[in-house]
Write a protein that holds these residues in place. Structure first.
Motif, PDB file in Angstrom:
ATOM      1  N   ARG A 163      48.157  49.282  57.708  1.00  0.00           N
ATOM      2  CA  ARG A 163      48.673  49.820  56.245  1.00  0.00           C
ATOM      3  C   ARG A 163      48.822  51.101  55.900  1.00  0.00           C
TER       4      ARG A 163
ATOM      5  N   ASN B 183      50.638  48.278  49.488  1.00  0.00           N
ATOM      6  CA  ASN B 183      49.822  48.694  50.513  1.00  0.00           C
ATOM      7  C   ASN B 183      49.990  50.252  50.787  1.00  0.00           C
TER       8      ASN B 183
ATOM      9  N   ARG C 197      55.107  46.515  56.375  1.00  0.00           N
ATOM     10  CA  ARG C 197      54.640  47.167  57.817  1.00  0.00           C
ATOM     11  C   ARG C 197      55.828  46.306  58.673  1.00  0.00           C
TER      12      ARG C 197
ATOM     13  N   VAL D 222      52.958  39.737  60.346  1.00  0.00           N
ATOM     14  CA  VAL D 222      53.949  40.871  60.657  1.00  0.00           C
ATOM     15  C   VAL D 222      54.519  40.678  62.204  1.00  0.00           C
TER      16      VAL D 222
ATOM     17  N   THR E 200      48.420  41.046  60.075  1.00  0.00           N
ATOM     18  CA  THR E 200      48.928  41.406  61.302  1.00  0.00           C
ATOM     19  C   THR E 200      49.745  40.057  62.302  1.00  0.00           C
TER      20      THR E 200
ATOM     21  N   LEU F  52      45.134  37.480  48.736  1.00  0.00           N
ATOM     22  CA  LEU F  52      45.519  36.625  50.176  1.00  0.00           C
ATOM     23  C   LEU F  52      44.409  36.755  51.076  1.00  0.00           C
TER      24      LEU F  52
HETATM   25  O1  LIG Z   1      49.554  42.920  56.425  1.00  0.00           O
HETATM   26  C1  LIG Z   1      50.389  43.570  55.854  1.00  0.00           C
HETATM   27  O2  LIG Z   1      50.793  44.523  56.086  1.00  0.00           O
HETATM   28  C2  LIG Z   1      50.916  42.766  54.502  1.00  0.00           C
HETATM   29  C3  LIG Z   1      49.561  42.395  53.687  1.00  0.00           C
HETATM   30  O3  LIG Z   1      48.541  43.267  53.656  1.00  0.00           O
HETATM   31  C4  LIG Z   1      48.839  41.043  54.337  1.00  0.00           C
HETATM   32  O4  LIG Z   1      47.687  40.954  54.355  1.00  0.00           O
HETATM   33  O5  LIG Z   1      49.526  40.342  54.645  1.00  0.00           O
END
Ligand SMILES: O=C(O)C[C@H](O)C(=O)O
Ligand SMILES: NC(=O)c1ccc[n+]([C@@H]2O[C@H](COP(=O)([O-])OP(=O)(O)OC[C@H]3O[C@@H](n4cnc5c(N)ncnc54)[C@H](O)[C@@H]3O)[C@@H](O)[C@H]2O)c1
Length: 359
Positions: free
Chosen positions: A133, A165, A127, A261, A258, A195
């Motif tokens: 996602r 994802n 992302r 990201v 997020t 995670l």
């Molecule tokens: O957030 C994302 O796009 C990547 C992953 O799914 C996450 O949880 O870190």
């Protein structure tokens, strides 16, 4: 002192090293025959064969490094559509037991997955800020489908760990591909939600002043926004949270991806914490395969825990993959409301994945 015994002659040994330093021409799309680029002809430890698909990426590289350090791994296949040779050369210099082999481009995909015990898939685009996602579906659905078609054909017995994802849809996609090929075993297709658990343990530890390694917070549902449902009422050691803490923790766990990201500001999503989580999860799968008792982790799997065909919850891992799926246990009112929201969104994501393959 006796010299160390070695089965091959010195000239053969040098020839073997030279062969690996001058790998066959394996630019993307070119095939070099079945030998591929083997960084060592013989392995050290006995153990499992693991393939990483998307091994040159942000997750793939640290994941490959950590899997090379895992004593349960004897052979590590690294596959990507770009840069595999550089990553393979680099990682192969680590003085750990696993033999590393690199595979580049679609023509080497089947060799990459043949005969492996576990396949880990972090292939696909990540992302950027402002995206969900699900916005990755159009690109990643096709990538996961192609990779799973090769696994279904060449390694139908492998345990597949899907990271790409949107996990809520890519796992149903994988299941449909295996069904189509007649090789579907729901115990062997697992969406990696580790995670979320890693984050939950960390954030609960921060709030409660606990060592995160001692915290166990189940996270169920799926892997996107409101489908990520931390069960704070079931945290071990038992914790009594205020409503403010529950709101804060639920929001932080659901939006942990997020948060990364946005902090990475357009350069990607979680890679290092994800590689850590992926290795933790793959190691649990390998311990299960080895026959260890009591290996329990959360994962997004084919499930009857709710009326939905896929759901993340605690599962026991064994020789066959997922050997037992645990019920959710008692939920409080807040969690029951969260579950209803999660199921609504999950149902749509699952259907989207199924339709993609069945269309
Ligand atoms: O957030 C994302 O796009 C990547 C992953 O799914 C996450 O949880 O870190
Ligand atoms: N499940 C989770 O908790 C979780 C956490 C973080 C990221 N992710 C997801 O993991 C995926 C990868 O993230 P990243 O940061 O490593 O991205 P990245 O762009 O850094 O790496 C992706 C890699 O996949 C490779 N790739 C692309 N198409 C391929 C194909 N057809 N076959 C094989 N490899 C291919 C790329 O060449 C690249 O090396 C994303 O979809 C991301 O959203 C999931």
């Amino acid at each position: 002192m006796q010299p160390t015994s070695c089965s091959s002659e010195p000239n053969q040994r040098i020839a073997r090293i030279a062969a690996h330093l001058n790998p066959p021409n394996t630019q993307m799309g070119e095939s070099s025959g079945p030998a591929r680029w083997n960084c060592r002809a013989k392995g050290g430890s006995s153990g499992f064969k693991v393939a990483i698909l998307g091994a040159a990426g942000g997750i793939g590289q640290p994941l490959a490094m950590l899997m090379k350090m895992n004593p349960l791994v004897s052979v590590l296949h690294l596959y990507d559509v770009v840069n595999t040779h550089g990553v393979t050369a680099d990682i192969s210099h680590m003085d750990t037991g696993a033999v590393v082999r690199g595979f580049l481009g679609q023509q080497q995909l089947e060799d990459a997955v043949t005969g492996v015990d576990v396949v880990i898939i972090p292939a696909g685009v990540p992302r950027k800020p402002g995206m969900t996602r699900d916005d990755l579906f159009n690109i990643n659905a096709g990538i996961v489908k192609t990779l799973c078609e090769a696994i279904a054909k060449c390694s139908p017995q492998a345990i597949v760990n899907i990271i790409s994802n949107p996990v809520n849809s890519t796992v149903p996609i994988a299941a449909e591909v295996f069904k189509k090929a007649g090789t579907y075993d729901p115990r062997r297709v697992l969406g990696v939600t580790m995670l979320d658990v890693v984050r939950a343990n960390t954030f609960v530890g921060e709030v409660m002043g606990l060592d995160p390694r001692e915290v166990d917070c189940p996270v169920v549902g799926g892997h996107a926004g409101v489908t990520i449902l931390p069960l704070l009422s079931q945290v071990k050691p038992p914790c009594s949270f205020t409503q403010k803490e529950i709101d804060y923790l639920t929001d932080r766990i659901q939006n942990g991806g997020t948060e990364v990201v946005e902090a990475k500001a357009g350069t990607g999503s979680a890679t290092l914490s994800m590689a850590y989580a992926a290795v933790k999860f793959a190691d649990a799968c390998l311990r299960g395969l080895r026959g260890d008792a009591g290996v329990v982790e959360c994962a997004y799997v084919s499930s009857q825990v709710t009326e939905l065909p896929f759901f993340a919850s605690k599962v026991r891992l064994g020789r066959a993959g997922v050997e037992e799926i645990y019920p959710l246990g008692p939920l409080n009112e807040y969690e029951r409301a969260g579950l209803e929201k999660a199921k609504k969104e999950l149902a749509e994501s699952i259907q989207k994945g199924v339709s993609f393959v069945r269309k």
